[in-house]
Design a protein around this motif. Structure first.
Motif, short mmCIF file in Angstrom:
data_model
loop_
_atom_site.label_atom_id
_atom_site.label_comp_id
_atom_site.label_asym_id
_atom_site.label_seq_id
_atom_site.Cartn_x
_atom_site.Cartn_y
_atom_site.Cartn_z
N UNK A 16 0.83 -1.20 0.00
CA UNK A 16 0.00 0.00 0.00
C UNK A 16 0.87 1.25 0.00
N UNK A 17 0.71 2.05 -1.02
CA UNK A 17 1.41 3.33 -1.04
C UNK A 17 0.58 4.33 -0.24
N UNK A 18 1.16 4.85 0.83
CA UNK A 18 0.38 5.72 1.71
C UNK A 18 0.52 7.20 1.32
N UNK A 19 1.45 7.48 0.44
CA UNK A 19 1.60 8.86 -0.07
C UNK A 19 2.38 8.79 -1.38
N UNK A 20 2.12 9.77 -2.25
CA UNK A 20 2.93 9.84 -3.47
C UNK A 20 4.06 10.86 -3.30
N UNK A 21 4.15 11.46 -2.11
CA UNK A 21 5.21 12.44 -1.86
C UNK A 21 6.49 11.74 -1.39
#
Ligand code: SAM
Length: 379
Positions: A16-21
């Motif tokens: 799970x990617x929790x942010x694209x930053x």
């Protein structure tokens, strides 16, 4: 209940990617000026992630990895770890991080239920670190590694993307880290894809990686098994307009080094390694140096077929369920999540996506994913 795809693979792992930053700008991953990011309102909330993980768990997910972007730049990430860690049927909760912000929160993450941590580390030399990551510093990453050791999240996986002419002279030093400490040092083959431009000259790449083969691409001659590109030259070769950008596929192809070659390099100096069974090591092939506490592993997604054993799907920070890292094709979960869909409706979307999981990636046919970059997908 279990999720089994059309090729008989059980899918029990969600990344799970929790942010694209991200707070780094690794040259093979993200342009210096950053990749396009989604507005905050389009990023899944912790409640939404937690709900998806609970639904996944009811469908047989036993393993979750939080990634990004950089997961530690997401505020209150410890809270999310606590929420997902509380789902009793999720047996293994881990995180992939660049380690830069880890020292301050490793202990809280462990207390909240994080079982394991993967730290990306491509070099042990400070000046190279600056050239590769273009942000942060090695000192803080080392502090993060130490804090994770103290927090008991062992063994710690140290993931190194090996690049010819960049850090391939460090592979023995990296392998030695496994001798006295509980590190699983893993070498990842560079995926020469410039995700942000959709540059997909993968056919040439595979010709390049064929033994002794070479191929001409435009005015660049590509050689196999020959160290043609020093790091400096690679940067010199970059178009001035791209120096702030990221490496393009041709440059990455020149830097590609196979897991087999790295293994030979290590064994030629440190002696033969014994195969090691690491249950949590997924597609990595693992070995142990004589008398070592930790292990040395290889993730060879380019030179080996690891698709046959793939057990995972990914959820992007914006809530799209993606059955294969290397193939475009995603299912939007966020819209149903935000429009009163029931858990059963969402389960149906998971099951449909599993049915469409491709048998394997098609990079060798020149079919590379476009549209999202690695920082949006989480690696
Ligand atoms: N920020 C976190 C980190 O640095 O680990 C998580 C996200 S990062 C996209 C996940 C992993 O993908 C990192 O280990 C990174 O080295 C790897 N990665 C990114 N681009 C890659 C590429 N072109 N080839 C191989 N690995 C890549």
């Amino acid at each position: 209940m279990q999720m089994i795809d059309s090729y008989g693979r059980t899918i029990d792992y969600l990344r799970v990617s929790v942010t694209d930053r991200c707070n780094f700008r690794c040259v093979y991953c993200m342009p210096e000026e950053g990749a396009p990011i989604a507005p905050k309102s389009e990023i899944l909330t912790f409640e939404e992630i937690e709900r998806l993980m609970r639904i996944g768990a009811e469908l047989g997910v036993r393993k979750v990895r939080l990634t990004g972007g950089e997961p530690l730049v997401r505020r209150d990430i410890v809270d999310l770890v606590g929420r997902v860690g509380a789902i009793s049927s999720i047996e293994d909760l881990s995180m992939t991080t660049n380690g830069f912000l880890l020292a301050r929160c490793a202990s809280d993450l462990a207390k909240a239920g994080l079982n394991r941590i993967n730290i990306s580390l491509d070099t042990l030399r400070p000046e190279r670190f600056q050239a590769i990551a273009r942000r942060g510093n090695l000192e803080d990453v080392h502090a993060g590694i130490d804090a994770s050791l103290q927090a008991g999240m062992t063994p710690i996986k140290l993931n190194c993307v090996a690049m010819r002419g960049v850090n391939d002279d460090e592979v023995v030093e990296f392998a030695k880290l496994s001798l006295e400490s509980p590190f699983d040092v893993r070498f990842i083959e560079l995926m020469p894809i410039n995700w942000s431009t959709g540059d997909d000259s993968m056919n040439e790449f595979f010709a390049l990686s064929a033994p002794n083969g070479y191929k001409k691409s435009g005015n660049v001659t590509l050689y196999a098994n020959e160290d043609v590109a020093t790091f400096k030259n690679t940067f010199k070769m970059m178009d001035p307009a791209e120096q702030r950008g990221m490496l393009n596929s041709s440059q990455m192809r020149r830097m590609f080094i196979s897991a087999g070659e790295i293994q030979s390099k290590i064994e030629s100096v440190l002696g033969p390694m014994e195969p090691a069974e690491i249950i949590t090591n997924g597609p990595a092939r693992s070995f142990r140096l004589k008398g070592a506490v930790g292990t040395v592993g290889f993730i060879s997604q380019i030179t080996n077929d690891i698709c046959a054993r793939c057990n995972r799907m990914r959820i992007t920070a914006e809530g799209f369920l993606r059955p294969c890292l290397m193939a475009d094709g995603e299912v939007d979960l966020r819209t149903p999540l935000r429009s009163c869909a029931t858990d059963d409706d969402i389960k149906e979307l998971f099951l449909t996506t599993v049915r469409h999981k491709p048998k394997e990636h098609r990079l060798e046919d020149g079919i590379a994913p476009v549209g999202r970059n690695m920082s949006q997908l989480g690696g």
